[in-house]
Design an enzyme around this catalytic site. Structure first.
Site, PDB file in Angstrom:
ATOM      1  N   LYS A  38      54.158  44.134  26.502  1.00 37.17           N
ATOM      2  CA  LYS A  38      53.656  45.247  27.332  1.00 37.17           C
ATOM      3  C   LYS A  38      53.339  44.758  28.748  1.00 37.17           C
ATOM      4  CE  LYS A  38      49.006  44.363  25.515  1.00 37.17           C
ATOM      5  NZ  LYS A  38      48.041  44.768  24.480  1.00 37.17           N
ATOM      6  N   ARG A 136      38.779  52.011  19.530  1.00 39.68           N
ATOM      7  CA  ARG A 136      39.713  52.399  20.573  1.00 39.68           C
ATOM      8  C   ARG A 136      40.649  53.443  19.971  1.00 39.68           C
ATOM      9  NH1 ARG A 136      42.940  47.597  23.690  1.00 39.68           N
ATOM     10  NH2 ARG A 136      44.141  47.566  21.762  1.00 39.68           N
ATOM     11  N   HIS A 166      43.247  46.220  14.799  1.00 37.66           N
ATOM     12  CA  HIS A 166      43.139  45.302  15.938  1.00 37.66           C
ATOM     13  C   HIS A 166      41.740  44.713  15.992  1.00 37.66           C
ATOM     14  CE1 HIS A 166      44.427  43.642  19.727  1.00 37.66           C
ATOM     15  NE2 HIS A 166      43.567  44.316  20.447  1.00 37.66           N
ATOM     16  N   ARG A 222      50.928  39.623  15.867  1.00 38.92           N
ATOM     17  CA  ARG A 222      51.281  40.240  17.153  1.00 38.92           C
ATOM     18  C   ARG A 222      50.797  39.405  18.341  1.00 38.92           C
ATOM     19  NH1 ARG A 222      48.315  44.618  14.782  1.00 38.92           N
ATOM     20  NH2 ARG A 222      46.804  44.387  16.464  1.00 38.92           N
ATOM     21  N   TYR A 267      39.725  36.351  58.747  1.00 40.16           N
ATOM     22  CA  TYR A 267      38.938  37.552  59.063  1.00 40.16           C
ATOM     23  C   TYR A 267      37.452  37.331  58.817  1.00 40.16           C
ATOM     24  CZ  TYR A 267      43.246  40.334  59.178  1.00 40.16           C
ATOM     25  OH  TYR A 267      44.474  40.848  59.491  1.00 40.16           O
ATOM     26  N   CYS A 314      44.048  36.998  53.167  1.00 43.70           N
ATOM     27  CA  CYS A 314      44.561  38.172  53.880  1.00 43.70           C
ATOM     28  C   CYS A 314      45.572  38.906  52.995  1.00 43.70           C
ATOM     29  CB  CYS A 314      45.239  37.750  55.179  1.00 43.70           C
ATOM     30  SG  CYS A 314      44.249  36.628  56.187  1.00 43.70           S
ATOM     31  N   MET A 315      46.098  40.012  53.500  1.00 50.97           N
ATOM     32  CA  MET A 315      47.043  40.790  52.706  1.00 50.97           C
ATOM     33  C   MET A 315      48.298  39.974  52.359  1.00 50.97           C
ATOM     34  SD  MET A 315      48.890  44.436  53.528  1.00 50.97           S
ATOM     35  CE  MET A 315      47.431  45.465  53.459  1.00 50.97           C
ATOM     36  N   ASP A 316      48.768  39.203  53.330  1.00 49.11           N
ATOM     37  CA  ASP A 316      50.057  38.535  53.156  1.00 49.11           C
ATOM     38  C   ASP A 316      49.979  37.020  53.256  1.00 49.11           C
ATOM     39  OD1 ASP A 316      51.081  41.272  53.516  1.00 49.11           O
ATOM     40  OD2 ASP A 316      50.514  40.902  55.601  1.00 49.11           O
TER      41      ASP A 316
HETATM   42  C1  LIG Z   1      47.812  43.671  23.696  1.00 54.04           C
HETATM   43  C2  LIG Z   1      47.730  43.754  22.228  1.00 54.04           C
HETATM   44  C3  LIG Z   1      48.083  42.658  21.429  1.00 54.04           C
HETATM   45  C4  LIG Z   1      48.360  41.288  21.995  1.00 54.04           C
HETATM   46  O1  LIG Z   1      47.146  40.708  22.403  1.00 54.04           O
HETATM   47  P1  LIG Z   1      47.056  39.173  22.846  1.00 54.04           P
HETATM   48  O2  LIG Z   1      45.619  38.901  22.929  1.00 54.04           O
HETATM   49  O3  LIG Z   1      47.767  39.082  24.150  1.00 54.04           O
HETATM   50  O4  LIG Z   1      47.752  38.402  21.796  1.00 54.04           O
HETATM   51  C5  LIG Z   1      48.120  42.832  20.057  1.00 54.04           C
HETATM   52  N1  LIG Z   1      47.814  44.028  19.513  1.00 54.04           N
HETATM   53  C6  LIG Z   1      47.442  45.094  20.248  1.00 54.04           C
HETATM   54  C7  LIG Z   1      47.096  46.373  19.580  1.00 54.04           C
HETATM   55  C8  LIG Z   1      47.379  44.992  21.630  1.00 54.04           C
HETATM   56  O5  LIG Z   1      46.982  46.031  22.357  1.00 54.04           O
END
Ligand SMILES: *Cc1c(COP(=O)(O)O)cnc(C)c1O
Length: 374
Positions: A38, A136, A166, A222, A267, A314-316
């Site tokens: 992601k 969540r 999770h 995951r 700045y 700075c920005m750049d």
């Molecule tokens: C982002 C996410 C992960 C991965 O998390 P890490 O800490 O980067 O391994 C796994 N499961 C869910 C639901 C997530 O949102």
């Protein structure tokens, strides 16, 4: 291409990614891996990262949004893609058409998806999410939630292929919360199994959990951040895994000058030189992702030596105190990452800003061209 003339860029070391993948695969001991890509693979570039992981054997990916899923689908037509976040019911047809897997955690949403699946003539693939403590997304981990999951799994317009949860606190030394959530997940799975419901893929472990708690692997893990070679937290540093930083931000010095003791830099002149020394101007700024909050708190590697960023970023551009050294215009410096030095690691940047490594890699902007190294 004009970007070749931009003296600041990002290198993505696919060799380091391969190394990390192999280290993790060994650690997971054959448990299926869902690579979390992601947010443009945490700022590393989703397509090249996913292609590399796919070539290494990964066939299951997770993203946060439907747009990310569609982008990934266009590059990898045959892999499984799980959308971890919310997709509105209007997306049902696209989800089916693109063969995407949607996270499901709401009865009404499931019923609309079911109708869409019937209409389309092909079920919408889903993984059911259970909230075991993150608060969540997810069905409640109690009778109400279990009833809802049971009701949904009898609908023909959706195909319930998996169930997951999770962890909220897998990256802490104290493991009590992980075990509470893990046990609750097991309780829910048992209750569902007693009602005759089984799932092809059960999963709960993110990077931190999959590094530490094999007892909660179930059918799949995951990992996200660890693939990119970053520790999930300071508490869970994972040094034994020997991971390598995949991201490296580099630049060529724009100018070097001697600046007198007492002179203000950048700045607001918020920094005054304690003694006369050389200052190098680096063509990377907050618009590239070198956040202004890092002013005076981070280092850049010049000639292999960590040198502090002085004055406001700075920005750049930003200015770096190189002391006695006199590098030349065009000399290459390492701004961050690449395992170059602990003081320029992503973790050091995160610590300097009071944030986590995830936020650092994610916020580097596309103004920095990404070069992929095999
Ligand atoms: C982002 C996410 C992960 C991965 O998390 P890490 O800490 O980067 O391994 C796994 N499961 C869910 C639901 C997530 O949102």
């Amino acid at each position: 291409m004009a970007y070749e003339y931009r003296p600041a860029w990002m290198e993505i070391d696919l060799g380091a990614l391969t190394h990390n993948y192999k280290q993790l695969a060994k650690h997971y001991g054959g448990t299926k891996m869902c690579a979390v890509v992601k947010a443009d693979a945490y700022g590393h570039g989703m397509i090249p990262v996913a292609r590399k992981l796919h070539a290494l054997g990964v066939d299951f990916f997770a993203v946060a949004t439907i747009i990310e899923a569609q982008t990934l689908r266009s590059a990898l037509p045959n892999v499984d893609i799980l959308i971890l976040g919310y997709s509105p019911v209007e997306a049902a047809e696209v989800l089916i058409e693109q063969n995407l897997i949607q996270t499901l955690y709401d009865t009404e949403q499931g019923e609309v998806f079911h109708i869409a699946g019937l209409k389309y003539g092909k079920p919408l693939r889903v993984h059911v999410k259970v909230d075991t403590g993150m608060r969540r997304l997810g069905f409640s981990a109690d009778k109400t939630g279990i009833d809802a999951i049971e009701a949904l799994s009898s609908l023909n317009g959706i195909a319930v292929e998996g169930i997951f949860s999770h962890f909220a606190r897998a990256d802490e030394t104290d493991t009590a919360s992980v075990h509470a959530q893990g046990q609750l997940f097991i309780t829910v799975l048992e209750a569902l199994s007693n009602r005759g419901m089984t799932f092809k893929l059960r999963h709960i472990c993110n990077s931190a959990a999959s590094a530490r708690f094999p007892e909660y692997y179930f059918d799949m893990v995951r990992p996200g951040i660890v693939l990119y070679g970053q520790p999930p937290s300071e508490e869970v540093a994972l040094e034994t895994l020997g991971l390598r930083e995949v991201m490296c931000v580099k630049a060529n010095i724009a100018m070097v000058k001697s600046v007198s003791k007492g002179d203000g830099v950048s700045y607001g002149h918020r920094y005054h030189l304690p003694e006369t020394m050389n200052i190098a101007t680096i063509p990377v700024g907050y618009a590239d992702g070198l956040l202004r909050g890092l002013s005076g708190k981070a280092h850049v590697l010049v000639g292999g030596e960590p040198c502090p960023i002085v004055g406001s970023i700075c920005m750049d551009q930003c200015m770096v105190a190189v002391g006695e050294h006199m590098p030349k215009m065009g000399d290459e410096v390492i701004v961050m990452g690449g395992n170059a030095h602990p003081l320029v690691s992503v973790a050091a940047y995160a610590k300097a800003l009071g944030t986590i490594s995830y936020e650092i890699t994610c916020q580097f902007s596309l103004r920095l061209h990404r070069r992929y190294l095999e």
